[in-house]
Design an enzyme around this catalytic site. Sequence first.
Site, mmCIF file in Angstrom:
data_model
loop_
_atom_site.group_PDB
_atom_site.id
_atom_site.type_symbol
_atom_site.label_atom_id
_atom_site.label_comp_id
_atom_site.label_asym_id
_atom_site.label_seq_id
_atom_site.Cartn_x
_atom_site.Cartn_y
_atom_site.Cartn_z
ATOM 1 N N TYR A 115 41.848 38.578 -8.700
ATOM 2 C CA TYR A 115 42.667 37.849 -7.733
ATOM 3 C C TYR A 115 43.184 36.596 -8.442
ATOM 4 C CZ TYR A 115 40.760 40.815 -4.046
ATOM 5 O OH TYR A 115 40.415 41.891 -3.267
ATOM 6 N N HIS A 301 45.518 47.441 6.453
ATOM 7 C CA HIS A 301 45.204 47.275 5.029
ATOM 8 C C HIS A 301 43.767 47.702 4.742
ATOM 9 C CE1 HIS A 301 45.157 45.622 1.009
ATOM 10 N NE2 HIS A 301 44.147 44.842 1.311
#
Length: 368
Positions: A115, A301
């Site tokens: 990330y 998601h």
Amino acid sequence: DYFTDENRVLKKDPQQDYHLEYAMENSTHTILAFSRELHTCDTNDKSITESTVRVIWAYHHKDMGEAGKNYHGSNRGTKSLRLLNPEREEVSSASLPYFDLTNKDVPVPDKDTTYWCQMFKIPVQHEKHHVTKVEPLIQKGHENLVHHILLYQCSSNLNDSVLDYGHECYHPNMPDSFLTCETVIFAWAIGGEGFTYPPHVGLSIGTAADPLFVLMEVHYDNPSFTEGLIDNSGLRLIYTPVLRKYDAGVIEAGLWVSLFHNIPPGMPEFVSEGHCTLECLEEALGAERPAGIQVFAVLLHAHLAGRAIRMRHFRNGEEQKLLAYDDEFDFNFQEFQYLEEERTILPGDNLVTECHYSTVDRIRMTWV
């Protein structure tokens, strides 16, 4: 109207449910338009719902002769579609101004998941505008590397020095300024295209209450541990000075990323629920939005183990129509579902995100 068995043998369906509406052919294209009922009550046909449909296609360059069907060879493929996703009214944005939020030569580590966080400053200030469309700018060749992008609103009390560097998110050495970025204002996921706001809605920018500094979080998915990847992906925000009636926002509901949420291996189905409780929605909406909020689109998601997602809606203890669902979830095809009719969420309502997983092919615990 044909169907296939477990040996991949095509057989003519005794119940013909497909109707040819139109056909044409030229030197480059063959076009067929056909229709059928969504539910045909034919065991050889798949019902068409709001879930993702995987269309399988194959063709041969010669027409079918007396000998029967020709083998397609390599002329075949699949495509995920959501056939019942309603058409959205596309307002031309060709002449509208825009700005890009893109990473600059980010070195993607040779590890499974990364990330990456980068701070940006919104260039449109001092006067209210509405963002009407957000498009992903994915570096060519990195379509499978960039898994999703989140845009967070940060504190407006920061200064421009926070713009000078990016850093791995959720890292012990992450800059403190990143901790001020908690509110998601936009989300995009792999396989999705640009998101167009409805004609009466826009994402507000330019006022004192609007985002000034934003944090873009990019999730890189590198399961092959490829080395030396450099990425320059991001988002393009198209905006207009012609204001719309309503401001857009994002409500997040689901399961928090946590070590307490894990899935055992070898499970054909494992269900987890994330609760947005009535107390939470009462606190969030009661004072500021007593008449509730209007939901016009939903982005479901999940990651590789995800098989189905359902967004359930309760009011006064009674379940309403599903807000959104996908019983055939495809990890590589995550796009917004536009609701046919806007749904009101009231203070005191309850939202339950129901996530179905499968780990039959895994031998270790899955940490979500």
